[in-house]
Design an enzyme around this catalytic site. Structure first.
Site, mmCIF file in Angstrom:
data_model
loop_
_atom_site.group_PDB
_atom_site.id
_atom_site.type_symbol
_atom_site.label_atom_id
_atom_site.label_comp_id
_atom_site.label_asym_id
_atom_site.label_seq_id
_atom_site.Cartn_x
_atom_site.Cartn_y
_atom_site.Cartn_z
ATOM 1 C CD GLN A 23 3.493 6.043 2.606
ATOM 2 O OE1 GLN A 23 2.537 5.465 2.121
ATOM 3 N NE2 GLN A 23 4.502 5.401 3.164
ATOM 4 N N GLY B 207 0.836 -1.181 0.000
ATOM 5 C CA GLY B 207 0.000 0.000 0.000
ATOM 6 C C GLY B 207 0.879 1.241 0.000
ATOM 7 C CG HIS C 127 -0.121 1.230 7.573
ATOM 8 N ND1 HIS C 127 0.886 0.884 8.441
ATOM 9 C CD2 HIS C 127 0.459 2.025 6.618
ATOM 10 C CE1 HIS C 127 2.014 1.471 8.042
ATOM 11 N NE2 HIS C 127 1.784 2.151 6.932
ATOM 12 C CD GLU C 128 -0.823 2.296 2.946
ATOM 13 O OE1 GLU C 128 -0.459 3.467 2.753
ATOM 14 O OE2 GLU C 128 -0.021 1.378 3.191
ATOM 15 C CG HIS D 295 0.571 6.923 5.445
ATOM 16 N ND1 HIS D 295 1.777 7.377 5.925
ATOM 17 C CD2 HIS D 295 0.710 5.584 5.312
ATOM 18 C CE1 HIS D 295 2.614 6.355 6.081
ATOM 19 N NE2 HIS D 295 1.993 5.249 5.718
ATOM 20 C CB CYS E 240 5.622 2.383 7.420
ATOM 21 S SG CYS E 240 5.062 3.848 6.554
ATOM 22 C CG LEU E 241 6.799 1.055 1.392
ATOM 23 C CD1 LEU E 241 6.112 1.254 0.048
ATOM 24 C CD2 LEU E 241 7.938 0.053 1.263
HETATM 25 NI NI NI Z 1 2.982 3.397 5.725
#
Ligand code: NI
Length: 183
Positions: free
Chosen positions: A52, A47, A143-144, A147, A101-102
């Site tokens: 981000q 995701g 989670h997304e 953000h 998380c990226l």
């Molecule tokens: Ni993340």
């Protein structure tokens, strides 16, 4: 289409509340979604949220194929672009699981999330999406969605002792599994 840089924790652009999409089916929105997919796939994620990559809009992409290398246990999630999402938890059941998380590379933390949710929003054309999701699928969407509220998963953690480097945590797990087999 292009692979964009992913912002890392500490960048204040990850702490903003994202703006809703008003202009659907625009070249700009299609370009954003294409860039999110390219960037997510290049990074091996499941995701990615527009903030981000430094775009302060309420746009998420997520999805997972079966037999994903990074998430071998996870079942398939249909590839989805979701704009202006809203989430409600269904029932009181929560569960704990490890998240990465990226924007926080190399680390993992144990996070409590709702087990069962309903989410709704719109696709790139402004057509409505409404789904129920459980477990891993529900976790990814929560989670997304965070953000878009300027929240990263460590701010959801209850116990910061359950936070660490993926390679160390994996080593611990392997040692525990080996010990369990011997018992
Ligand atoms: Ni993340």
């Amino acid at each position: 289409m292009s692979i964009r840089d992913i912002l890392k924790m500490g960048d204040p652009r990850l702490l903003r509340v994202a703006e809703p999409v008003h202009d659907f089916d625009s070249p700009r929105l299609h370009q954003l979604a294409a860039d999110l997919w390219d960037t997510m796939h290049a990074a091996g994620g499941v995701g990615l949220a527009a903030p981000q990559i430094g775009v302060n809009l309420q746009v998420l992409v997520f999805g997972i194929r079966e037999n994903s290398a990074r998430y071998p246990q996870a079942s398939r999630i249909e590839p989805t672009v979701l704009c202006n999402p809203q989430i409600v938890c269904l029932g009181n059941e929560m569960n704990d699981d490890w998240e990465g998380c990226l924007s926080i590379p190399g680390l993992r933390g144990l996070v409590t999330r709702c087990s069962h949710i309903r989410y709704q929003g719109m696709d790139l054309y402004g057509d409505p999406i409404e789904r129920e999701a459980r477990d891993f699928h529900a976790r990814v969407v929560q989670h997304e969605h965070d953000h878009l509220q300027g929240r990263l998963y460590p701010t959801r953690m209850r116990d910061l002792r359950q936070f660490g480097f993926s390679e160390i945590l994996q080593l611990q797990q392997e040692q525990q599994d080996a010990a369990a087999v011997q018992e």
